[in-house]
Design a protein around this motif. Structure first.
Motif, PDB file in Angstrom:
ATOM      1  N   ALA A 271      13.638   0.917 -13.608  1.00  0.00           N
ATOM      2  CA  ALA A 271      14.370   0.753 -12.361  1.00  0.00           C
ATOM      3  C   ALA A 271      13.472   0.825 -11.126  1.00  0.00           C
ATOM      4  CB  ALA A 271      15.463   1.819 -12.243  1.00  0.00           C
ATOM      5  N   MET A 272      12.341   1.525 -11.234  1.00  0.00           N
ATOM      6  CA  MET A 272      11.487   1.672 -10.062  1.00  0.00           C
ATOM      7  C   MET A 272      10.060   2.014 -10.469  1.00  0.00           C
ATOM      8  SD  MET A 272      12.212   5.500  -8.513  1.00  0.00           S
ATOM      9  CE  MET A 272      10.831   5.327  -7.396  1.00  0.00           C
ATOM     10  N   THR A 273       9.129   1.774  -9.548  1.00  0.00           N
ATOM     11  CA  THR A 273       7.754   2.238  -9.699  1.00  0.00           C
ATOM     12  C   THR A 273       7.387   3.022  -8.434  1.00  0.00           C
ATOM     13  OG1 THR A 273       6.775   0.259  -8.691  1.00  0.00           O
ATOM     14  CG2 THR A 273       7.132   0.230 -11.076  1.00  0.00           C
ATOM     15  N   TYR A 274       6.422   3.906  -8.565  1.00  0.00           N
ATOM     16  CA  TYR A 274       6.048   4.729  -7.423  1.00  0.00           C
ATOM     17  C   TYR A 274       4.555   5.034  -7.460  1.00  0.00           C
ATOM     18  CZ  TYR A 274       6.479   8.322 -11.035  1.00  0.00           C
ATOM     19  OH  TYR A 274       6.347   9.036 -12.199  1.00  0.00           O
TER      20      TYR A 274
ATOM     21  N   LEU B 275      -1.055  10.325   4.229  1.00  0.00           N
ATOM     22  CA  LEU B 275      -0.041  10.334   3.174  1.00  0.00           C
ATOM     23  C   LEU B 275       0.444   8.906   2.995  1.00  0.00           C
ATOM     24  CD1 LEU B 275       1.948  11.851   1.254  1.00  0.00           C
ATOM     25  CD2 LEU B 275       3.514  11.978   3.218  1.00  0.00           C
ATOM     26  N   ARG B 276       0.436   8.421   1.751  1.00  0.00           N
ATOM     27  CA  ARG B 276       0.891   7.060   1.466  1.00  0.00           C
ATOM     28  C   ARG B 276       1.948   7.100   0.371  1.00  0.00           C
ATOM     29  NH1 ARG B 276      -0.143   1.788   2.175  1.00  0.00           N
ATOM     30  NH2 ARG B 276      -1.799   2.283   3.661  1.00  0.00           N
ATOM     31  N   VAL B 277       3.013   6.304   0.581  1.00  0.00           N
ATOM     32  CA  VAL B 277       4.098   6.194  -0.395  1.00  0.00           C
ATOM     33  C   VAL B 277       4.388   4.714  -0.602  1.00  0.00           C
ATOM     34  CG1 VAL B 277       6.468   6.805  -0.963  1.00  0.00           C
ATOM     35  CG2 VAL B 277       5.074   8.388   0.385  1.00  0.00           C
ATOM     36  N   ASN B 278       4.052   4.193  -1.775  1.00  0.00           N
ATOM     37  CA  ASN B 278       4.326   2.811  -2.139  1.00  0.00           C
ATOM     38  C   ASN B 278       5.321   2.801  -3.296  1.00  0.00           C
ATOM     39  OD1 ASN B 278       2.378   2.169  -0.279  1.00  0.00           O
ATOM     40  ND2 ASN B 278       0.856   1.483  -1.741  1.00  0.00           N
ATOM     41  N   ASN B 279       6.534   2.373  -3.024  1.00  0.00           N
ATOM     42  CA  ASN B 279       7.576   2.346  -4.053  1.00  0.00           C
ATOM     43  C   ASN B 279       8.167   0.951  -4.174  1.00  0.00           C
ATOM     44  OD1 ASN B 279       7.123   5.068  -4.171  1.00  0.00           O
ATOM     45  ND2 ASN B 279       9.235   5.692  -3.755  1.00  0.00           N
ATOM     46  N   GLU B 280       8.709   0.673  -5.346  1.00  0.00           N
ATOM     47  CA  GLU B 280       9.405  -0.594  -5.587  1.00  0.00           C
ATOM     48  C   GLU B 280      10.621  -0.314  -6.452  1.00  0.00           C
ATOM     49  OE1 GLU B 280       7.306  -4.689  -5.731  1.00  0.00           O
ATOM     50  OE2 GLU B 280       7.574  -4.051  -7.819  1.00  0.00           O
ATOM     51  N   TYR B 281      11.758  -0.973  -6.113  1.00  0.00           N
ATOM     52  CA  TYR B 281      13.028  -0.661  -6.778  1.00  0.00           C
ATOM     53  C   TYR B 281      13.666  -1.941  -7.295  1.00  0.00           C
ATOM     54  CZ  TYR B 281      12.253   3.213  -3.516  1.00  0.00           C
ATOM     55  OH  TYR B 281      11.689   4.225  -2.787  1.00  0.00           O
ATOM     56  N   ASN B 282      14.093  -1.916  -8.549  1.00  0.00           N
ATOM     57  CA  ASN B 282      14.889  -2.996  -9.131  1.00  0.00           C
ATOM     58  C   ASN B 282      16.332  -2.508  -9.218  1.00  0.00           C
ATOM     59  OD1 ASN B 282      12.688  -4.688  -9.488  1.00  0.00           O
ATOM     60  ND2 ASN B 282      12.240  -3.877 -11.513  1.00  0.00           N
ATOM     61  N   LEU B 283      17.091  -2.710  -8.153  1.00  0.00           N
ATOM     62  CA  LEU B 283      18.433  -2.146  -8.097  1.00  0.00           C
ATOM     63  C   LEU B 283      19.440  -2.995  -8.846  1.00  0.00           C
ATOM     64  CD1 LEU B 283      18.496  -0.932  -4.383  1.00  0.00           C
ATOM     65  CD2 LEU B 283      17.845   0.318  -6.447  1.00  0.00           C
ATOM     66  N   VAL B 284      19.351  -4.300  -8.685  1.00  0.00           N
ATOM     67  CA  VAL B 284      20.229  -5.215  -9.413  1.00  0.00           C
ATOM     68  C   VAL B 284      19.382  -6.355  -9.943  1.00  0.00           C
ATOM     69  CG1 VAL B 284      22.268  -4.651  -8.026  1.00  0.00           C
ATOM     70  CG2 VAL B 284      20.763  -6.512  -7.300  1.00  0.00           C
ATOM     71  N   LYS B 285      19.911  -7.062 -10.903  1.00  0.00           N
ATOM     72  CA  LYS B 285      19.174  -8.160 -11.497  1.00  0.00           C
ATOM     73  C   LYS B 285      18.888  -9.239 -10.448  1.00  0.00           C
ATOM     74  CE  LYS B 285      19.195 -11.427 -15.332  1.00  0.00           C
ATOM     75  NZ  LYS B 285      19.949 -11.950 -16.503  1.00  0.00           N
ATOM     76  N   GLY B 286      17.631  -9.646 -10.382  1.00  0.00           N
ATOM     77  CA  GLY B 286      17.233 -10.709  -9.478  1.00  0.00           C
ATOM     78  C   GLY B 286      16.938 -10.257  -8.070  1.00  0.00           C
ATOM     79  N   VAL B 287      16.954  -8.956  -7.815  1.00  0.00           N
ATOM     80  CA  VAL B 287      16.670  -8.443  -6.476  1.00  0.00           C
ATOM     81  C   VAL B 287      15.707  -7.267  -6.588  1.00  0.00           C
ATOM     82  CG1 VAL B 287      17.600  -7.426  -4.372  1.00  0.00           C
ATOM     83  CG2 VAL B 287      18.920  -9.153  -5.609  1.00  0.00           C
ATOM     84  N   LYS B 288      14.660  -7.302  -5.790  1.00  0.00           N
ATOM     85  CA  LYS B 288      13.662  -6.240  -5.782  1.00  0.00           C
ATOM     86  C   LYS B 288      13.442  -5.772  -4.350  1.00  0.00           C
ATOM     87  CE  LYS B 288       9.964  -6.971  -8.198  1.00  0.00           C
ATOM     88  NZ  LYS B 288       8.635  -7.543  -8.580  1.00  0.00           N
ATOM     89  N   LEU B 289      13.474  -4.461  -4.164  1.00  0.00           N
ATOM     90  CA  LEU B 289      13.189  -3.863  -2.869  1.00  0.00           C
ATOM     91  C   LEU B 289      11.903  -3.049  -2.973  1.00  0.00           C
ATOM     92  CD1 LEU B 289      16.741  -2.490  -1.945  1.00  0.00           C
ATOM     93  CD2 LEU B 289      15.705  -4.629  -1.190  1.00  0.00           C
ATOM     94  N   GLY B 290      11.193  -2.933  -1.869  1.00  0.00           N
ATOM     95  CA  GLY B 290       9.975  -2.139  -1.906  1.00  0.00           C
ATOM     96  C   GLY B 290       9.499  -1.757  -0.526  1.00  0.00           C
ATOM     97  N   HIS B 291       8.568  -0.826  -0.482  1.00  0.00           N
ATOM     98  CA  HIS B 291       7.952  -0.441   0.776  1.00  0.00           C
ATOM     99  C   HIS B 291       6.553   0.090   0.512  1.00  0.00           C
ATOM    100  CE1 HIS B 291       8.555   3.821  -0.178  1.00  0.00           C
ATOM    101  NE2 HIS B 291       9.816   3.552  -0.469  1.00  0.00           N
ATOM    102  N   ASN B 292       5.692  -0.098   1.500  1.00  0.00           N
ATOM    103  CA  ASN B 292       4.336   0.459   1.518  1.00  0.00           C
ATOM    104  C   ASN B 292       4.194   1.179   2.842  1.00  0.00           C
ATOM    105  OD1 ASN B 292       3.350  -1.112  -0.916  1.00  0.00           O
ATOM    106  ND2 ASN B 292       3.854  -2.803   0.458  1.00  0.00           N
ATOM    107  N   LEU B 293       4.208   2.492   2.812  1.00  0.00           N
ATOM    108  CA  LEU B 293       4.221   3.290   4.031  1.00  0.00           C
ATOM    109  C   LEU B 293       3.043   4.249   4.060  1.00  0.00           C
ATOM    110  CD1 LEU B 293       8.029   4.232   4.091  1.00  0.00           C
ATOM    111  CD2 LEU B 293       6.913   2.321   5.242  1.00  0.00           C
ATOM    112  N   ALA B 294       2.469   4.400   5.224  1.00  0.00           N
ATOM    113  CA  ALA B 294       1.340   5.319   5.382  1.00  0.00           C
ATOM    114  C   ALA B 294       1.471   6.065   6.703  1.00  0.00           C
ATOM    115  CB  ALA B 294       0.016   4.568   5.334  1.00  0.00           C
ATOM    116  N   PHE B 295       1.201   7.359   6.649  1.00  0.00           N
ATOM    117  CA  PHE B 295       1.134   8.167   7.857  1.00  0.00           C
ATOM    118  C   PHE B 295      -0.246   8.799   7.926  1.00  0.00           C
ATOM    119  CE2 PHE B 295       1.379  12.323   9.962  1.00  0.00           C
ATOM    120  CZ  PHE B 295       1.758  11.899  11.230  1.00  0.00           C
ATOM    121  N   ILE B 296      -0.886   8.686   9.080  1.00  0.00           N
ATOM    122  CA  ILE B 296      -2.257   9.174   9.244  1.00  0.00           C
ATOM    123  C   ILE B 296      -2.330  10.028  10.503  1.00  0.00           C
ATOM    124  CG2 ILE B 296      -4.677   8.522   9.484  1.00  0.00           C
ATOM    125  CD1 ILE B 296      -2.216   5.871   8.423  1.00  0.00           C
ATOM    126  N   SER B 297      -2.961  11.176  10.367  1.00  0.00           N
ATOM    127  CA  SER B 297      -3.219  12.031  11.506  1.00  0.00           C
ATOM    128  C   SER B 297      -4.714  12.321  11.550  1.00  0.00           C
ATOM    129  CB  SER B 297      -2.437  13.350  11.384  1.00  0.00           C
ATOM    130  OG  SER B 297      -2.737  14.214  12.470  1.00  0.00           O
TER     131      SER B 297
END
Length: 987
Positions: free
Chosen positions: A309-312, A335-357
């Motif tokens: 269902a997802m990768t992280y 801090l970096r968070v790269n996730n990908e979600y297969n919520l329903v068939k034929g649709v993929k959501l994802g994000h690549n987020l980074a916060f730097i101080s």
């Protein structure tokens, strides 16, 4: 009866085959002992086999105890291993030198390496980890042909200057960076441990998909993602080390300096100030005062995995670096968070987020030059706590006092960037993707200087504090459709897209004096006297971009490859008359090795020819060049009442006809493989013609503009060859690899517009027929030994024996400004690198070298002479002191004739450097498993270990973002030599 006999025979045969079958099990790992998932395993000459599971394990039956298994995996060398009666077989796979089916990242997608028609250089994460650096682009140095990476400064947190296939503009020549699809101008914030791969798009075919931004090259960066179907996999990486100044300059000591000063006063008719120079001995070594051994540390923890269902992929990093100049440092937390979600068939959501101080402190301004020039007869700090005055003779600040009083220069930054995307697969082979990216950067800086006095020149009568806040926001919206299809011998893909991007930013700051306290809680503007307040607020002109893009790839029979690319860009930086630009590119490739007539030869394992042409754009110039600008920070007294009236004045004129700088690029390349592709060679020829370069054109003063308007006028050509050679082999437990690369470069200005007027800068001149920013001045042909030589040769002005003799280059019998001439270029004509690595019995060792040649450096430190007498390099002790003593170092003077721009101050900038060396050891798998780990590696490494160079300064890497001022050393922050030890753990 015959039928019964046949049945019995078949039964016996089947029974015999069943008895002959054996079950084979094992595990497949890479050279780092990490499991490889999905390795394809086949019994040779059959369809029997299996694949490895999530732990790299496999198990299946084979028909023969002497069977041979074929292990194949994308990006790794295929291996054939005989079972030889074994029931268990573990295999370690080595990365392939020529990864013909490797998937590489290209603009807005990926391609198999075998399908590439453009010039793309790639470097993987394993290479990035070898060099301990705050900036990931430093790892590109000496790794990709055609890419010149030079450190503009060794200051902690400072990024290098990158030039891809030369300098093609008189403005900003930096490439763009694309991080997970987000277009950026700077990636200093990136944590190297987060990066999976970096690709450099070098030619127009590869970079044209970025249109307006691609003329200076494109660096694509892919960060680490999760792995579908893998349980949580943790990694911890850490190193700790020490940095040392790579080189110190040999300067005159106290006795030598005092003797030189005495000699100077005798030469000018004054009384020598030092009665006993020997009394000063070695004197003060100001380099010892400012330099130190400094620590560098990095700690990184990450976890990767996924389900159906997802990768992280989540990582946290702390980078802590003290500078080799006291009081300077740089710390970064990310801090970096790269996730990908297969919520329903034929649709993929994802994000690549980074916060730097980040937090940093800069060294006092000019302290490097001051440590070079300061009077060594002066004590840094006496027993009463009083700083010595170095401005009496050398006319520079006491560096020790600078460290005390001018070292509070703090900077803080917070950055949030990344993107969120959705991918939809409405029909087979079609992918629709929409991505929204953003980059938000907030910086603040603060400086404080107490009230102090060292002498009349180095003093601050009132304490003061300054503060600045800046913000920068960038958003990007991209929408693409990608259709791929394979029909028989035809394979094609089509990409179409629409993008928008906007940028804005501003700075605000102020200062006050006479603070009510001298401790940090008072370092705020409100703590100062309101009557001394100053303030400013500067806004950047907003930038808006709108683009459509298209690319088509076609593959026929895996032999003939075609690529067509088109992008149309619009930018608010241009006037309404020329706002849009069109950027096409075309490329073809022929995989000759796949032709039938190549099948019976065994000399070549790969032969691919390719050619491309394309047009790229550049808009990296002032955003207000096409619009008029005014200042309202003016006031005047006039009128009957003589009252104060606020007003505005014109700063620059508008040019609504400005248009894109255009680069037309041609690339011809060949890729060859030998010895079962263990030996590979890539050769490329390129030519980049940049036209319509924006240059400022002088206008009469009566127009009233404070600056000259920009027009499209100049043309520049870059051309050369790129060579990349790699060899990799495995012999038993030993795997070794050797690589070399080289790039030639010729940079030439073809036109500077109407009149071809020269562009001048400090020690440089840019004219048609020479390279950008060429050094310009007098040629030294010796030193006048006596009055007779002066009488017999052309001179410029009143000279004396011991002064430099300049060449009369135009032969008119006098030496004047018309005899200044071309003295050399700061642009190297050869860039090269070499690397070697070996792995055996858990040990790994690698070394990397890089270098360049053909360039000059202007030693501005030696040329800088003020009203005082700065210190001298030890080489000046070989100066002229009488007839026959020297014909290259003049007599001691201070400024004036002997310090005019000449090749006396030009030095060879060539160097060859041992860039890095790494020795590591991975503990045996069985031992590691006992302590519940997947792998454990320890290592020691060194960076910038040794540099072979003729240049007398701190470092031969002298660069600048200002293309007209490259190669001028006015006191650069030196590079450091780094020694460190580290550990890599996975569990």
């Amino acid at each position: 009866m015959r039928l019964l006999y046949t049945l019995l025979l078949l039964s016996a045969t089947c029974f015999t085959q069943v008895l002959a079958q054996v079950t084979i099990t094992g595990k497949v790992t890479d050279e780092k002992k990490e499991a490889l998932i999905g390795v394809n395993i086949l019994v040779k000459n059959s369809t029997l086999g299996g694949v490895t599971d999530l732990e790299g394990n496999y198990s299946f039956e084979v028909p023969d105890a002497e069977a041979t298994l074929v292990f194949s995996y994308t990006g790794f060398q295929t291996q054939e291993i005989s079972i030889k009666g074994r029931s268990s077989l573990d295999v370690v796979m080595s990365e392939a030198t020529l990864m013909i089916n490797e998937v590489v990242v290209v603009g807005y997608g990926t391609q198999r390496k075998s399908d590439l028609t453009g010039s793309v250089g790639s470097i993987k994460s394993s290479e990035l980890q070898k060099v301990a650096a705050s900036n990931v682009t430093q790892a590109l140095q000496g790794k990709i042909a055609g890419v010149n990476v030079s450190s503009a400064s060794g200051r902690p947190g400072e990024g290098p200057v990158i030039r891809i296939r030369g300098t093609g503009t008189l403005n900003n020549a930096n490439p763009i960076y694309v991080v997970d699809g987000l277009i950026l101008d700077n990636i200093d914030f990136l944590n190297p441990s987060d990066i999976e791969s970096m690709e450099v798009l070098k030619d127009a075919s590869a970079a044209a998909i970025y249109g307006t931004r691609g003329a200076n090259g494109v660096v694509l960066i892919t960060t680490r993602k999760g792995i579908r179907g893998q349980k949580a996999h943790f990694s911890f990486n850490a190193y700790n080390g020490i940095q040392q100044v790579g080189k110190r300059i040999d300067l005159a000591n106290g006795t030598e300096y005092a003797s030189l000063v005495n000699e100077f006063y005798r030469n000018v008719g004054g009384a020598p100030p030092y009665a006993n120079p020997e009394a000063f001995g070695e004197g003060t070594d100001w380099q010892d005062i400012i330099f130190r051994d400094a620590s560098i540390q990095n700690y990184n923890l990450s976890v990767r995995g996924g389900s159906e269902a997802m990768t992280y992929s989540i990582s946290g990093d702390a980078f802590l670096q003290d500078g080799i100049i006291r009081t300077s440092n740089f710390n970064r937390y990310s801090l970096r968070v790269n996730n990908e979600y297969n919520l329903v068939k034929g649709v993929k959501l994802g994000h690549n987020l980074a916060f730097i101080s980040s937090a940093s402190n800069r060294e006092p301004g000019g302290i490097v030059f001051n440590s070079y020039a300061a009077d060594p007869t002066v004590i840094a700090l006496d027993e009463n706590g009083k700083f010595g005055s170095t401005s009496t003779n050398s006319n520079v600040s006491n560096p020790a006092a600078q460290l005390r009083y001018n070292s509070y220069n703090r900077g803080y930054g917070q950055q949030l960037n990344g993107n969120a995307y959705i991918e939809i697969y409405p029909i087979k082979n079609l992918t629709a993707r929409s991505s929204f990216g953003f980059n938000s950067l907030n910086n603040r800086g603060k400086g404080y200087e107490p009230q102090f006095e060292v002498d009349d020149k180095q003093r601050n009568p009132q304490s003061r504090v300054s503060a600045e806040f800046s913000r920068y926001n960038d958003w990007q919206w991209e929408n693409t459709l990608n259709y791929s299809r394979e029909i028989g011998v035809h394979r094609f893909s089509i990409l179409a897209g629409y993008t928008q991007q906007a940028r804005s930013g501003e700075r605000i700051g102020g200062s006050r004096q006479r603070l009510i306290g001298d401790t940090e809680e008072f370092f705020y503007l409100d703590a100062g006297d309101v009557e001394t307040a100053t303030n400013y607020n500067i806004g950047n002109n907003p930038e808006r971009y709108q683009s459509v893009l298209f690319r088509a790839n076609y593959n026929f029979k895996e032999r003939y490859l075609f690529t067509a690319t088109f992008r149309r860009d619009g930018s608010s930086k241009f006037g309404s008359e020329r706002r849009y630009g069109n950027f096409p590119a075309f490329a073809v490739a022929w995989r000759v090795i796949e032709e039938p007539f190549m099948k019976n030869q065994n000399f070549l394992d790969n032969l691919k020819l390719r050619a491309s042409w394309g047009r790229l754009g550049n808009d990296k110039f002032p955003s207000d060049a096409a619009i008029p600008t005014v200042t309202n920070n003016l006031s005047a007294v006039f009128g009957n009442t003589e009252s104060l009236n606020f007003g505005a004045s014109l700063i620059s004129l508008a040019n609504p006809f400005l248009q894109w700088e255009e680069t037309n690029s041609t690339d011809l390349g060949a890729e060859l493989g030998f010895l079962n592709n263990r030996l590979t060679l890539e050769v490329e020829y390129y030519q980049r013609n940049t036209n319509k370069i924006l240059v400022p054109v002088p206008i009469p003063d009566y127009v009233g503009s404070a600056s000259n308007p920009f027009v499209n006028a100049a043309d520049v050509r870059n051309s050369g060859f790129d060579f990349t050679l790699n060899y990799r082999n495995t012999v038993g437990k030993l795997t070794y690899r050797v690589g070399a690369l080289a790039s030639t470069l010729k940079n030439e200005v073809l036109s500077l517009g109407t009149g071809n007027e020269a562009l001048f800068a400090t020690a440089t001149r840019t004219i048609v027929g020479q390279s950008i920013g060429s050094f310009y001045g007098f040629k030294v042909v010796g030193v006048y030994q006596n009055a007779e030589e002066i009488a017999q040769n052309p001179t410029r002005e009143a000279v004396a024996p011991g002064d430099l003799r300049f060449e009369d280059t135009n032969g008119d019998g006098i030496v004047d400004s018309q005899d200044r001439t071309y003295l050399g270029s700061s642009i190297p004509n050869l860039i090269y690198g070499f690397n070697f690595g070996v792995d055996v019995y858990g040990f790994d060792f690698s070394v990397d070298f890089n270098g360049l040649s053909g360039n000059k450096i202007y030693n501005g430190k030696r040329a800088a002479r003020g009203f005082g007498i700065p210190n001298y390099e030890a080489s000046f002790l070989e100066r002229w002191t009488g007839p026959g003593t020297s014909n290259f170092e003049p007599r001691i003077t201070n400024g004036g004739y002997n310090y005019q721009v000449s090749d006396r101050f030009l030095e060879d900038g060539s160097f060859f450097r041992l860039r890095s060396a790494v020795l590591g050891y991975s503990l045996p798998k069985k031992l590691v498993e006992r302590i519940k780990l997947n792998s454990l590696r320890i290592y020691a490494s060194g960076n910038n270990i040794f540099t072979w160079a003729k240049y007398s300064g701190f470092t031969p890497e002298i660069s600048s973002d200002n293309v007209l001022q490259v190669g001028i050393d006015g006191g650069v922050y030196p590079l450091s030599r780094t020694w460190l030890a580290g550990i890599n753990i996975s569990f």
